[in-house]
Write an enzyme that holds these catalytic residues in place. Structure first.
Site, short mmCIF file in Angstrom:
data_model
loop_
_atom_site.label_atom_id
_atom_site.label_comp_id
_atom_site.label_asym_id
_atom_site.label_seq_id
_atom_site.Cartn_x
_atom_site.Cartn_y
_atom_site.Cartn_z
N HIS A 12 -12.18 -54.54 -2.34
CA HIS A 12 -13.61 -54.22 -2.40
C HIS A 12 -14.25 -54.70 -3.70
O HIS A 12 -15.40 -54.40 -4.00
CB HIS A 12 -13.78 -52.70 -2.24
CG HIS A 12 -15.17 -52.26 -1.96
ND1 HIS A 12 -15.88 -51.42 -2.80
CD2 HIS A 12 -16.00 -52.55 -0.94
CE1 HIS A 12 -17.07 -51.21 -2.30
NE2 HIS A 12 -17.18 -51.88 -1.17
N LYS B 139 -15.95 -57.07 -6.64
CA LYS B 139 -16.93 -58.14 -6.75
C LYS B 139 -16.79 -58.72 -8.16
O LYS B 139 -17.15 -58.06 -9.14
CB LYS B 139 -18.36 -57.65 -6.54
CG LYS B 139 -18.68 -57.18 -5.12
CD LYS B 139 -18.36 -55.74 -4.90
CE LYS B 139 -18.73 -55.33 -3.48
NZ LYS B 139 -18.25 -53.98 -3.16
N ASP C 299 -15.28 -70.59 -16.03
CA ASP C 299 -14.65 -71.24 -17.18
C ASP C 299 -13.96 -70.26 -18.13
O ASP C 299 -13.74 -70.57 -19.30
CB ASP C 299 -15.67 -72.07 -17.97
CG ASP C 299 -16.08 -73.34 -17.21
OD1 ASP C 299 -15.38 -73.69 -16.23
OD2 ASP C 299 -17.08 -73.95 -17.59
N HIS D 5 -27.36 -49.15 -2.97
CA HIS D 5 -25.96 -49.57 -2.85
C HIS D 5 -25.25 -49.56 -4.20
O HIS D 5 -24.08 -49.95 -4.30
CB HIS D 5 -25.92 -50.98 -2.23
CG HIS D 5 -24.56 -51.42 -1.78
ND1 HIS D 5 -23.82 -52.38 -2.44
CD2 HIS D 5 -23.80 -51.01 -0.74
CE1 HIS D 5 -22.67 -52.56 -1.82
NE2 HIS D 5 -22.63 -51.75 -0.79
N LYS E 79 -23.32 -48.43 -7.68
CA LYS E 79 -22.26 -47.50 -8.05
C LYS E 79 -22.20 -47.47 -9.59
O LYS E 79 -21.52 -48.28 -10.22
CB LYS E 79 -20.90 -47.96 -7.50
CG LYS E 79 -20.91 -48.28 -5.99
CD LYS E 79 -21.01 -49.76 -5.77
CE LYS E 79 -20.65 -50.21 -4.36
NZ LYS E 79 -21.33 -49.59 -3.28
N ASP F 6 -24.07 -39.12 -21.61
CA ASP F 6 -24.29 -38.75 -23.01
C ASP F 6 -24.82 -39.89 -23.88
O ASP F 6 -24.57 -39.93 -25.09
CB ASP F 6 -23.01 -38.19 -23.61
CG ASP F 6 -22.67 -36.80 -23.08
OD1 ASP F 6 -23.49 -36.25 -22.31
OD2 ASP F 6 -21.61 -36.27 -23.42
#
Length: 478
Positions: free
Chosen positions: A207, A209, A214, A396, A398, A403
């Site tokens: 899952h 991404k 380079d 979508h 996450k 703090d």
């Protein structure tokens, strides 16, 4: 577009693949239910913590210099256990180093993210390593494919890892064209066991991404390669609109980031490790680890979790961050099917006076997951957790900011699918300036959200309550 099992995307999301449902359920049931480890010691502060180690481009800092750096951050944000206790706990939880000298750029919208990644791809001279859950054969996917083929023709090595379930509806011809263009392709954990090169587990998904160009610049977060990010989510409106029949027709609100500096090498190691674990072989060597100089002043940890190694590092980090927060915890999550330990950590934080706010989507591409998340609202609200639902755009993202100094952006949802069965990737950032930007983004989303109040929530219809109860029974398989 997260798929805890094949059912979330290919069955719930695409009925053309409905024949897979009984197969997936049978395989999952036969495999038994995995469980998350007992982390009560993290919630109680009983972990034997280690002194944080900070790595720089020139080597490891001494204990004195490490403490001095953390003390300077603490002076900017005031009293918090995040730096004194959680960062030390994180050191014990994960083997990933905390790396200094990084430049981090917040990418707060789909079109902005896509443009930044495309710009980086155009600069590639040696290699491109791309790992994604979903790559679609739409206008966005084709634009990426065209550029990857163009760079390969110019002599740049291109390696692409895509998830077999995430790409379930992507036509084979799309990948055939990439392969014919000289691109190295890895289909992660193929649905067809005859295509698997090693251990086959249909319920284990990639899952992550991640894009690395380079060995010098990395991108990570929640954004897949899909046209849903072609529309800007910066749409303002006070009135709740009816959710679209197909969430893909809405703009999607996601968060990604661009990273330059010494920590890029840690993201590179994670990519190469995935390739090695899946194939048993290393990719043909290129200049994957060029010398990297300091580019900024952010401390970054590349936190990768893998289902087959059962390290649960991202899960443990979330529990520890909640348990050590002193002032506030502000979270966004697309899919919420947590275990009770996460819920207890949220409740305990709120009950000791921490401002715990969570923004959820008000509509989603997977309705069962929406109701599963809502089944926790009453318990959280009663404990003092503040809950909001994002209007208009499909949330979508996450993310978390705690703090005013600790932030994370990644692919990990607060659900058991992410914690138990997925390879996930989060960047953890210690930097006051970046945390301020994360907090400003959270407040922007808050203005575009509706607060859920306990009294009114308890007055919702019996039909909604029944849906929540029904999906709660099946929460593990969501």
């Amino acid at each position: 577009m997260n798929s805890p099992t094949l059912t979330r995307r290919s069955v719930a999301g695409d009925w053309r693949a409905g024949w897979l449902f009984p197969i997936v359920m049978l395989v999952t049931l036969l495999a038994g239910c995995a469980s998350l480890p007992d982390v009560d010691y993290l919630r109680r502060g009983q972990l034997q913590v280690q002194k944080p180690t900070i790595v720089t481009a020139n080597g490891t800092l001494s204990d004195g210099k490490t403490q001095s750096m953390l003390d300077r951050m603490a002076a900017k944000v005031g009293a918090t256990d995040i730096l004194a206790r959680h960062v030390a706990a994180e050191e014990a939880i994960s083997s990933a180093p905390l790396v200094a000298g990084n430049k981090v750029i917040l990418l707060d919208d789909g079109p902005i993210t896509m443009q930044a990644m495309m710009n980086a791809l155009r600069t590639a001279r040696d290699h491109i390593n791309l790992e994604t859950y979903i790559i679609e054969a739409d206008e966005v996917g084709r634009a990426f494919a065209d550029l990857l083929i163009q760079k390969r023709a110019a002599g740049v090595q291109v390696n692409l890892i895509y998830d077999s379930v995430g790409a379930l509806t992507t036509p084979p011809e799309f990948f055939d064209r990439l392969r014919a263009g000289g691109i190295n392709l890895l289909e992660y954990n193929p649905i067809n066991p005859l295509k698997a090169e090693g251990k086959w587990d249909i319920n284990q998904r990639d899952h992550r991404k991640l894009l690395i160009v380079d060995g010098r610049v990395a991108f990570t977060g929640g954004v897949n390669i899909s046209r849903v990010y072609g529309k800007s989510s910066l749409i303002r409106g006070k009135n709740r609109q009816a959710p679209p029949e197909d969430a893909k027709q809405s703009a999607w609100r996601d968060t990604h980031m661009q990273i330059e500096g010494p920590v890029v090498a840690e993201f590179q190691k994670l990519f190469l490790d995935t390739w090695r674990r899946q194939t048993g072989n290393d990719i043909t060597a290129k200049r994957y680890f060029p010398p990297l100089k300091p580019e900024g002043n952010a401390l970054v940890r590349a936190l990768g979790s893998t289902a087959d190694q059962e390290d649960y590092s991202v899960y443990k980090t979330y529990v520890s961050a909640l348990s050590n927060a002193s002032n506030y915890v502000h979270l966004t999550t697309a899919y919420f099917v947590p275990d009770q330990q996460i819920v207890e950590a949220m409740k305990e934080a709120a009950q000791r006076g921490v401002d715990v706010k969570i923004i959820f989507p008000s509509f989603t591409d997977h309705e069962m997951i929406l109701y599963a998340g809502r089944s926790f609202y009453d318990e959280l609200l009663q404990a003092g957790v503040k809950i909001y639902e994002r209007r208009i755009a499909m949330l979508h993202a996450k993310t978390a900011v705690v703090d005013g100094v600790w932030s994370t952006i990644g692919s990990t949802n607060l659900d058991m699918r992410s914690f138990l069965h997925n390879d996930e990737l989060n960047a953890v950032i210690l930097n006051v300036d970046f945390a301020e930007k994360m907090e400003a983004l959270f407040q922007r989303d808050l203005r575009d959200s509706d607060q859920i109040m306990l009294e009114s929530w308890r007055q919702r219809g019996i039909g909604q309550k029944m849906k929540e109860w029904a999906v709660r029974v099946l929460e593990y398989w969501l």
